[in-house]
Motif scaffolding. Sequence first.
Motif, PDB file in Angstrom:
ATOM      1  N   LYS A  64       0.804  -1.221   0.000  1.00 40.88           N
ATOM      2  CA  LYS A  64       0.000   0.000   0.000  1.00 40.88           C
ATOM      3  C   LYS A  64       0.841   1.278   0.000  1.00 40.88           C
ATOM      4  O   LYS A  64       0.308   2.358  -0.237  1.00 40.88           O
ATOM      5  CB  LYS A  64      -0.908   0.014   1.237  1.00 40.88           C
ATOM      6  CG  LYS A  64      -1.931  -1.106   1.285  1.00 40.88           C
ATOM      7  CD  LYS A  64      -2.728  -1.058   2.587  1.00 40.88           C
ATOM      8  CE  LYS A  64      -3.755  -2.172   2.645  1.00 40.88           C
ATOM      9  NZ  LYS A  64      -4.501  -2.162   3.935  1.00 40.88           N
ATOM     10  N   TRP A  65       2.136   1.150   0.277  1.00 42.20           N
ATOM     11  CA  TRP A  65       2.946   2.335   0.542  1.00 42.20           C
ATOM     12  C   TRP A  65       3.237   3.148  -0.714  1.00 42.20           C
ATOM     13  O   TRP A  65       3.549   2.594  -1.767  1.00 42.20           O
ATOM     14  CB  TRP A  65       4.252   1.945   1.209  1.00 42.20           C
ATOM     15  CG  TRP A  65       5.018   3.133   1.716  1.00 42.20           C
ATOM     16  CD1 TRP A  65       6.071   3.755   1.141  1.00 42.20           C
ATOM     17  CD2 TRP A  65       4.729   3.873   2.910  1.00 42.20           C
ATOM     18  NE1 TRP A  65       6.480   4.836   1.902  1.00 42.20           N
ATOM     19  CE2 TRP A  65       5.658   4.919   2.990  1.00 42.20           C
ATOM     20  CE3 TRP A  65       3.771   3.739   3.914  1.00 42.20           C
ATOM     21  CZ2 TRP A  65       5.668   5.827   4.046  1.00 42.20           C
ATOM     22  CZ3 TRP A  65       3.779   4.645   4.955  1.00 42.20           C
ATOM     23  CH2 TRP A  65       4.716   5.669   5.017  1.00 42.20           C
ATOM     24  N   LEU A  84      -0.353   5.631   9.210  1.00 47.21           N
ATOM     25  CA  LEU A  84      -1.388   4.626   9.006  1.00 47.21           C
ATOM     26  C   LEU A  84      -2.606   5.200   8.287  1.00 47.21           C
ATOM     27  O   LEU A  84      -3.334   4.472   7.612  1.00 47.21           O
ATOM     28  CB  LEU A  84      -1.805   4.038  10.360  1.00 47.21           C
ATOM     29  CG  LEU A  84      -2.713   2.815  10.346  1.00 47.21           C
ATOM     30  CD1 LEU A  84      -2.009   1.640   9.692  1.00 47.21           C
ATOM     31  CD2 LEU A  84      -3.113   2.449  11.780  1.00 47.21           C
ATOM     32  N   GLU A  85      -2.809   6.497   8.404  1.00 46.74           N
ATOM     33  CA  GLU A  85      -3.958   7.137   7.772  1.00 46.74           C
ATOM     34  C   GLU A  85      -3.810   7.247   6.262  1.00 46.74           C
ATOM     35  O   GLU A  85      -4.794   7.223   5.520  1.00 46.74           O
ATOM     36  CB  GLU A  85      -4.165   8.537   8.365  1.00 46.74           C
ATOM     37  CG  GLU A  85      -4.491   8.560   9.839  1.00 46.74           C
ATOM     38  CD  GLU A  85      -5.827   7.906  10.146  1.00 46.74           C
ATOM     39  OE1 GLU A  85      -6.762   8.075   9.333  1.00 46.74           O
ATOM     40  OE2 GLU A  85      -5.929   7.217  11.178  1.00 46.74           O
ATOM     41  N   SER A  86      -2.566   7.367   5.776  1.00 46.32           N
ATOM     42  CA  SER A  86      -2.370   7.634   4.344  1.00 46.32           C
ATOM     43  C   SER A  86      -1.507   6.593   3.633  1.00 46.32           C
ATOM     44  O   SER A  86      -1.521   6.523   2.403  1.00 46.32           O
ATOM     45  CB  SER A  86      -1.701   8.999   4.166  1.00 46.32           C
ATOM     46  OG  SER A  86      -0.415   9.020   4.774  1.00 46.32           O
ATOM     47  N   PHE A  87      -0.729   5.799   4.385  1.00 47.00           N
ATOM     48  CA  PHE A  87       0.248   4.883   3.802  1.00 47.00           C
ATOM     49  C   PHE A  87       1.123   5.625   2.792  1.00 47.00           C
ATOM     50  O   PHE A  87       1.363   5.151   1.680  1.00 47.00           O
ATOM     51  CB  PHE A  87      -0.435   3.683   3.137  1.00 47.00           C
ATOM     52  CG  PHE A  87      -1.039   2.739   4.133  1.00 47.00           C
ATOM     53  CD1 PHE A  87      -0.252   1.811   4.801  1.00 47.00           C
ATOM     54  CD2 PHE A  87      -2.397   2.791   4.423  1.00 47.00           C
ATOM     55  CE1 PHE A  87      -0.806   0.945   5.724  1.00 47.00           C
ATOM     56  CE2 PHE A  87      -2.959   1.936   5.352  1.00 47.00           C
ATOM     57  CZ  PHE A  87      -2.167   1.004   6.002  1.00 47.00           C
ATOM     58  N   TYR A  94       8.064   5.312   6.481  1.00 44.45           N
ATOM     59  CA  TYR A  94       7.835   3.884   6.214  1.00 44.45           C
ATOM     60  C   TYR A  94       8.501   3.039   7.302  1.00 44.45           C
ATOM     61  O   TYR A  94       7.890   2.101   7.836  1.00 44.45           O
ATOM     62  CB  TYR A  94       8.400   3.501   4.850  1.00 44.45           C
ATOM     63  CG  TYR A  94       8.449   2.014   4.603  1.00 44.45           C
ATOM     64  CD1 TYR A  94       7.388   1.352   3.991  1.00 44.45           C
ATOM     65  CD2 TYR A  94       9.566   1.262   4.986  1.00 44.45           C
ATOM     66  CE1 TYR A  94       7.435  -0.019   3.775  1.00 44.45           C
ATOM     67  CE2 TYR A  94       9.614  -0.106   4.775  1.00 44.45           C
ATOM     68  CZ  TYR A  94       8.552  -0.736   4.166  1.00 44.45           C
ATOM     69  OH  TYR A  94       8.607  -2.095   3.961  1.00 44.45           O
ATOM     70  N   ALA A  95       9.755   3.353   7.612  1.00 43.52           N
ATOM     71  CA  ALA A  95      10.496   2.575   8.601  1.00 43.52           C
ATOM     72  C   ALA A  95       9.801   2.598   9.955  1.00 43.52           C
ATOM     73  O   ALA A  95       9.700   1.569  10.639  1.00 43.52           O
ATOM     74  CB  ALA A  95      11.919   3.112   8.725  1.00 43.52           C
ATOM     75  N   PRO A 115      23.724   7.229   5.671  1.00 45.20           N
ATOM     76  CA  PRO A 115      23.794   8.688   5.505  1.00 45.20           C
ATOM     77  C   PRO A 115      22.530   9.314   4.928  1.00 45.20           C
ATOM     78  O   PRO A 115      22.190  10.443   5.292  1.00 45.20           O
ATOM     79  CB  PRO A 115      24.983   8.864   4.547  1.00 45.20           C
ATOM     80  CG  PRO A 115      25.868   7.706   4.856  1.00 45.20           C
ATOM     81  CD  PRO A 115      24.939   6.564   5.135  1.00 45.20           C
ATOM     82  N   ASN A 116      21.813   8.609   4.065  1.00 47.20           N
ATOM     83  CA  ASN A 116      20.638   9.209   3.414  1.00 47.20           C
ATOM     84  C   ASN A 116      19.399   8.331   3.462  1.00 47.20           C
ATOM     85  O   ASN A 116      18.481   8.506   2.651  1.00 47.20           O
ATOM     86  CB  ASN A 116      20.973   9.532   1.947  1.00 47.20           C
ATOM     87  CG  ASN A 116      22.090  10.532   1.817  1.00 47.20           C
ATOM     88  OD1 ASN A 116      22.002  11.655   2.310  1.00 47.20           O
ATOM     89  ND2 ASN A 116      23.173  10.114   1.166  1.00 47.20           N
ATOM     90  N   HIS A 117      19.352   7.394   4.404  1.00 45.89           N
ATOM     91  CA  HIS A 117      18.247   6.441   4.400  1.00 45.89           C
ATOM     92  C   HIS A 117      18.055   5.855   5.791  1.00 45.89           C
ATOM     93  O   HIS A 117      18.990   5.802   6.599  1.00 45.89           O
ATOM     94  CB  HIS A 117      18.545   5.329   3.393  1.00 45.89           C
ATOM     95  CG  HIS A 117      17.400   4.414   3.123  1.00 45.89           C
ATOM     96  ND1 HIS A 117      16.142   4.855   2.783  1.00 45.89           N
ATOM     97  CD2 HIS A 117      17.333   3.049   3.131  1.00 45.89           C
ATOM     98  CE1 HIS A 117      15.349   3.820   2.588  1.00 45.89           C
ATOM     99  NE2 HIS A 117      16.034   2.712   2.801  1.00 45.89           N
ATOM    100  N   VAL A 118      16.810   5.431   6.077  1.00 49.31           N
ATOM    101  CA  VAL A 118      16.482   4.696   7.295  1.00 49.31           C
ATOM    102  C   VAL A 118      15.602   3.521   6.897  1.00 49.31           C
ATOM    103  O   VAL A 118      14.698   3.674   6.074  1.00 49.31           O
ATOM    104  CB  VAL A 118      15.723   5.571   8.317  1.00 49.31           C
ATOM    105  CG1 VAL A 118      15.412   4.772   9.583  1.00 49.31           C
ATOM    106  CG2 VAL A 118      16.513   6.815   8.669  1.00 49.31           C
TER     107      VAL A 118
END
Length: 207
Positions: A64-65, A84-87, A94-95, A115-118
């Motif tokens: 759904k994301w 959770l309201e909008s995905f 997201y994480a 450095p640029n992501h989780v």
Amino acid sequence: TSVTDVITIHKFPKENEFRNACKVTPKIKQFANQAARSNFKKKQEGDYRVYIQCFSVFKEINGKWNYVNDPNKWDYIAPAEESLESFAGDCDDYAVLMATCLNSVGGVVRLVRTPNHVYPELKINDQKTFELLSGMIRHELFLPSTQRKVTYKKGKKITTKITSGKIDKVNYHTDNNGNIWLNMDYTAKYPGGKFMSSDIIGVMVLR
């Protein structure tokens, strides 16, 4: 299978903000309970039930994301209940949502910062369990999509199956204590997708 040892001495950036965003609320728990039972019901028995239910949660959220950028020059970390309201949101949103939902159904989860992501990872108890689950991911639970192409030759109907590909690798990390952490990022439609970066600057286990 890809293996990378995680060695980090850095404090997780914005740890308090992430911990606050990852709070399990009744709404999150209710959604996660439903998502855990939405897929793979026949496999949810015995010692591996918690993992299969976590994979079911992954499938629900991942499917759904939608990626949406943060406001300009603002690193906004949305609480899990808000996402959770909008995905929809960026990688940290997201994480947070994935990790919180996995945590709320019994998964042991951590967030990994590059450095640029989780992204989130799910702890697997031992190598034997990982090998079993890896096989299930590749050959049973997350099979590549197949399309049927129908053509006509001299009035005869011909059906051709077109498979989008196969799962070659289930990617994970091992930490300094030998624990296995399965990648649960949105980089693929299955747990253990390809890592976006190998340069890890911090990890944070949810408690």
